[in-house]
Design an enzyme around this catalytic site. Structure first.
Site, PDB file in Angstrom:
ATOM      1  N   ARG A  52       0.828  -1.284   0.168  1.00 40.57           N
ATOM      2  CA  ARG A  52       0.074   0.102   0.188  1.00 40.57           C
ATOM      3  C   ARG A  52       0.811   1.202  -0.035  1.00 40.57           C
ATOM      4  O   ARG A  52       0.502   2.261  -0.573  1.00 40.57           O
ATOM      5  CB  ARG A  52      -0.852   0.073   1.275  1.00 40.57           C
ATOM      6  CG  ARG A  52      -2.053   1.089   1.084  1.00 40.57           C
ATOM      7  CD  ARG A  52      -3.129   0.954   2.209  1.00 40.57           C
ATOM      8  NE  ARG A  52      -2.624   1.303   3.296  1.00 40.57           N
ATOM      9  CZ  ARG A  52      -2.962   1.022   4.790  1.00 40.57           C
ATOM     10  NH1 ARG A  52      -4.519   0.495   4.585  1.00 40.57           N
ATOM     11  NH2 ARG A  52      -2.739   1.020   5.707  1.00 40.57           N
ATOM     12  N   LYS A 151      -2.517   6.975   0.933  1.00 44.43           N
ATOM     13  CA  LYS A 151      -2.421   7.223   2.435  1.00 44.43           C
ATOM     14  C   LYS A 151      -1.251   8.279   2.559  1.00 44.43           C
ATOM     15  O   LYS A 151      -0.166   7.828   2.588  1.00 44.43           O
ATOM     16  CB  LYS A 151      -1.960   5.812   3.121  1.00 44.43           C
ATOM     17  CG  LYS A 151      -1.850   6.037   4.681  1.00 44.43           C
ATOM     18  CD  LYS A 151      -2.012   4.606   5.267  1.00 44.43           C
ATOM     19  CE  LYS A 151      -1.938   4.741   7.020  1.00 44.43           C
ATOM     20  NZ  LYS A 151      -2.775   5.325   7.480  1.00 44.43           N
TER      21      LYS A 151
HETATM   22  N1  PMP Z   1      -8.895   4.928   7.330  1.00 44.20           N
HETATM   23  C1  PMP Z   1      -8.015   5.814   7.625  1.00 44.20           C
HETATM   24  C2  PMP Z   1      -8.367   7.047   7.102  1.00 44.20           C
HETATM   25  C3  PMP Z   1      -6.918   5.302   8.311  1.00 44.20           C
HETATM   26  O1  PMP Z   1      -6.025   6.354   8.458  1.00 44.20           O
HETATM   27  C4  PMP Z   1      -6.610   4.296   8.531  1.00 44.20           C
HETATM   28  C5  PMP Z   1      -5.551   3.744   9.465  1.00 44.20           C
HETATM   29  N2  PMP Z   1      -4.518   3.813   8.855  1.00 44.20           N
HETATM   30  C6  PMP Z   1      -7.696   3.182   8.368  1.00 44.20           C
HETATM   31  C7  PMP Z   1      -8.764   3.405   7.615  1.00 44.20           C
HETATM   32  C8  PMP Z   1      -7.597   1.767   8.753  1.00 44.20           C
HETATM   33  O2  PMP Z   1      -6.753   1.236   7.976  1.00 44.20           O
HETATM   34  P1  PMP Z   1      -5.752  -0.099   8.411  1.00 44.20           P
HETATM   35  O3  PMP Z   1      -6.575  -1.142   8.836  1.00 44.20           O
HETATM   36  O4  PMP Z   1      -4.943  -0.446   7.075  1.00 44.20           O
HETATM   37  O5  PMP Z   1      -4.920   0.317   9.563  1.00 44.20           O
END
Ligand code: PMP
Length: 298
Positions: A52, A151
């Site tokens: 990612r 991200k």
């Molecule tokens: N949505 C947002 C906006 C986030 O910042 C995160 C955490 N990084 C998530 C969802 C959850 O993603 P993950 O399960 O990959 O941590």
């Protein structure tokens, strides 16, 4: 010994890990990051997180000047230097040092740093009793503007939502997209559970990411657990009305893991306490994190 931070190929004590004020990560939020967890010497879904990170960087035309194998090595070494078997790992890649203009081409080399530390979760009482949430006026970034699937270091959209939630006495915010559909929360994806047709098993629902959400790695792990446990699952466009009338709602994220939501905009969800399916999925997720991952020793 102070925490050791990886920065561009070297390790520095926390207070000496410094970057330039001309770094475009700081000047413009131009960069990408990941939050990863390790549990008892197992890094959970490392490959997925690195993929990612690389995908986010690719969209920004930001070339990460190392391979994923080298990145993995740097992460492992940082964990070892800090003697951490249970850790939160923050990997950041910025555009690097440039001038005061926007042009990323002026930045000669990306800055890379890795922080490993203990994780500060929500207080245990919130896992036991559930979280209260509020829908905030700030809508999630338009996918056609800054796609929430990237991200990036530009988290102002989420931070505004967090401020609005806290102003209303809540720790987490529900964010809708520009059409009013449920997108996600400030740092977590959202799920609901509902028994729609009196079946033996309820249905697990989450909005599709194209509505404006990050493709969460915890989200994907929950979807896979549901498939294994034969819990019917569907990606569906959801409204606040759907959430108000759900049997259970919970959030997923690397830091928060799985956290139940028992109240939204003053409406009790289900019985107003964490439900059994959230509990089952939490337990399964916990088991997974203790048995799967990239192994390391100190
Ligand atoms: N949505 C947002 C906006 C986030 O910042 C995160 C955490 N990084 C998530 C969802 C959850 O993603 P993950 O399960 O990959 O941590």
């Amino acid at each position: 010994m102070p925490l050791q931070v990886y920065l561009d190929g070297r390790w520095y004590p926390k207070n000496e890990a410094k970057i330039s004020v001309f770094d475009h990560g700081l000047l413009y939020g131009d960069g990408v990051f990941e939050g990863i967890r390790s549990y008892g010497g197992l890094i959970f879904k490392l490959k997925e997180h690195l993929n990612r990170l690389w995908e986010s960087a690719h969209t920004l035309m930001l070339e990460i000047p190392m391979t994923q194998t080298e990145m993995q090595k740097a992460i492992l070494e940082t964990l070892k230097r800090n003697k951490l078997l249970d850790a939160y790992i923050r990997v950041v890649v910025t555009r690097g040092v440039g001038d005061l203009g926007l042009d990323p081409a002026k930045c000669l080399r990306p800055t890379i740093f890795i922080i490993t530390d203990k994780i500060v979760l929500y207080p245990e009482s919130l896992y036991a009793n559930g979280l209260e949430m509020i829908t905030v006026p700030t809508v999630r970034n338009l996918p056609e503007a800054v796609n929430p699937s990237i991200k990036s270091l530009n988290y102002l959209n989420n931070i505004l939502a967090k401020i609005e939630a806290k102003n209303s006495g809540c720790m987490e915010a529900l964010m809708l997209n520009h059409q009013g559909y449920v997108a996600e929360c400030t740092g977590d994806n959202i799920f609901m559970v509902k028994n729609e047709d009196g079946a033996a098993r309820p249905r697990l629902l989450t909005p599709p990411v194209y509505l404006g959400a990050l493709k969460g790695i915890t989200r994907q792990a929950i979807i896979e657990i549901a498939a294994r446990k034969q819990i019917p699952f569907e990606e569906r466009i959801l409204t606040r009305h759907d959430l108000f009338n759900a049997d259970e709602v919970f959030l997923t994220g690397t830091a928060a893991e799985i956290i139940p939501v028992v109240k939204l905009d003053g409406r009790l969800i289900g019985k107003g306490k964490p439900g059994p399916w959230t509990g089952i999925l939490r337990k399964e997720f916990r088991n997974l994190t203790r048995k799967e991952g990239v192994h390391y020793t100190l």
